[in-house]
Enzyme design. Sequence first.
Site, PDB file in Angstrom:
ATOM      1  N   ASP A  46      -3.009   6.178  -3.807  1.00  0.00           N
ATOM      2  CA  ASP A  46      -1.808   5.570  -3.254  1.00  0.00           C
ATOM      3  C   ASP A  46      -1.275   4.515  -4.229  1.00  0.00           C
ATOM      4  O   ASP A  46      -1.912   4.216  -5.244  1.00  0.00           O
ATOM      5  CB  ASP A  46      -2.077   4.998  -1.861  1.00  0.00           C
ATOM      6  N   ASP A  64      -1.049   1.293  -4.563  1.00  0.00           N
ATOM      7  CA  ASP A  64      -1.810   0.126  -5.016  1.00  0.00           C
ATOM      8  C   ASP A  64      -3.239   0.486  -5.409  1.00  0.00           C
ATOM      9  O   ASP A  64      -4.053  -0.406  -5.691  1.00  0.00           O
ATOM     10  CB  ASP A  64      -1.799  -0.995  -3.976  1.00  0.00           C
ATOM     11  N   SER A  99       0.829  -1.196   0.000  1.00  0.00           N
ATOM     12  CA  SER A  99       0.000   0.000   0.000  1.00  0.00           C
ATOM     13  C   SER A  99       0.870   1.255   0.000  1.00  0.00           C
ATOM     14  O   SER A  99       1.676   1.454  -0.893  1.00  0.00           O
ATOM     15  CB  SER A  99      -0.965  -0.032   1.195  1.00  0.00           C
ATOM     16  N   ASP A 143      -5.974   1.773  -3.947  1.00  0.00           N
ATOM     17  CA  ASP A 143      -7.218   1.547  -3.204  1.00  0.00           C
ATOM     18  C   ASP A 143      -7.633   2.754  -2.371  1.00  0.00           C
ATOM     19  O   ASP A 143      -8.779   2.833  -1.940  1.00  0.00           O
ATOM     20  CB  ASP A 143      -7.140   0.282  -2.339  1.00  0.00           C
TER      21      ASP A 143
END
Length: 600
Positions: free
Chosen positions: A328, A330, A173, A332
């Site tokens: 961000d 990734d 993340s 999500d």
Amino acid sequence: MFNWNRNHGKIMLLLIYKISYEGGGNNMSWQDTFKKWTSFAGLDEDLLNQLNERAKNEKDLEDSFYKDLEFGTGGMRGMLGPGTNRLNIYTIRKAVEGLANYISKHVDNSYDKGVVIAYDSRYMSQTFAVEAARVLGAHGIKAYVFESIRPTPLLSFAVRHLKTAAGIMITASHNPPEYNGFKIYNEDGGQVPLREAAAIIEEVNKIEDELNVSVKSQDEIEREGLLEWVGGENVDQAYLQQLKTIRKQDKDNTVKIVFTPLHGTSYDLIMRGLAQSGFENIYVVEEQANLDPEFSTVSSPNPEEHQAFEMAIKKGLEKDADILIGSDPDGDRLGVAVKNKEGSYQVLTGNQLGSLLLDYTLSQQAPSALENGQVIKTIVTTEMGRAIASHYGVNTMDTLTGFKFIGEKIKEFESNEKHFLFGYEESYGYLIGDFVRDKDAVQAALAACEAANYWKAQGKSLLEALDTLYEQHGYYLEGMESLTLKGKDGAEQIETIMADIRKQPFEQLGELDVIAVEDYHSSERILAKENKQEAIDLPKENVMKFLLENDAWVCFRPSGTEPKIKSYFGVKTKSATDSKLLLEKIQTEVEKRMNNIINA
């Protein structure tokens, strides 16, 4: 042939082990594990070299080996490097071995269904994805691996679209560059809930030697049809078709947008999603659109932190943009900044953006669509959402922190009359369409830009729309303090803090009396004035929450994926000034208490 460099490194490490072990420390278990690794004939060359480099730092070695990486609220996440407490090919293999054993026992036709694997732009991400496929292949389980990076919400969607037995996402993340992680998704496309996670962990813990997990070669699993590389276009296009279902307006899109993916995975899907919805005035922060595992243009690739928007703000001023959006790595989480009356940009908090998206989403629904509709938020998310939902006659449900619990509730709605309308958490995670079962920055980006366009047509910015909500529902204000305590000593300090707060709970904060104490570890709510106990109908977790007078609250929660303890705060008054003063007072008192505990 004798490899002098490789074996010389091993000899040096074994001598260090002998000195350290025979020197007589109290806790010898980490030395035993260290010796097992350095004695392993097939140890990966890069990891051996890293161990050799770190050999002089005994504290670092201890931290690398004193425990196994654990599954938390978001899966397994840790620093890259050698050791059982680091993320590497062996700890990945062990985790996948546990998953393979679990789905073989508990998921029907798991061998035929297979597992879909996606990964982000971090160091080792694609390597870990292939290692996961190699372990699955040794079990005869097919792996669908994306050919290139994809955001986390697409992995969640792909599990459901491809009807696989499970999904794996390789990502850390918004953590620093030295981290990576491993997240497991069940066949519903959600992060595995507590019961499934416990069963998987049990399978993982049965594996005594992570160094000897069976794998097949990449060539072998490709030849046997156990590794299928997914080009992504079929999955991507199916996702984009579903994205159209969350649109609320077909008006002309005049809003000007600046977008930064912060060197991550969401560039393609967000750009395509906005384009198919008619947004044309999109300006990308090109320096942050390239894939960079060092995230070199920011101190942290986290849209929760305002520094991540510095380059977007500069671009916004050049283009006179109405809204800045940043996802961000990734893909999500989504952060948003909006131009204020002074002409500069203000970064919205996750709670503020969530309130705006919730109000916009509900306001655009037909009355019939609101019937039996449910809004889901976490226990550390603003109570303003409950007030907004109530205004539209919609019920709000609370879950523990972590979007896995929101996904779990959505699944439950399939067997009753309730239906999902909106889910969110304070840490910039939002979901509107349940074709994904995790937070989704692509959906949030579309909804945020649509809401900005809607309010612009009415002569208002998102900040002015937010002021309208404050006037209507009260001035809610939240805060969060994160205390990082790394390593073994840090973990012990976090345990001490939580134990002390339980033993001597707050009775007053900010001159407000505590009216209830919620201990989610014991699932008990104690009503202070009535001296009465109630059961909390949520899973057990190491969390303490204090409910104060006047709708204020404080919550303490050790992170499940990072070496941190987080303190969350919420207040409500009639003005911004009063809320800020009250919030500062409560935060100061909590900080003083925590410092006293650590320094005792």
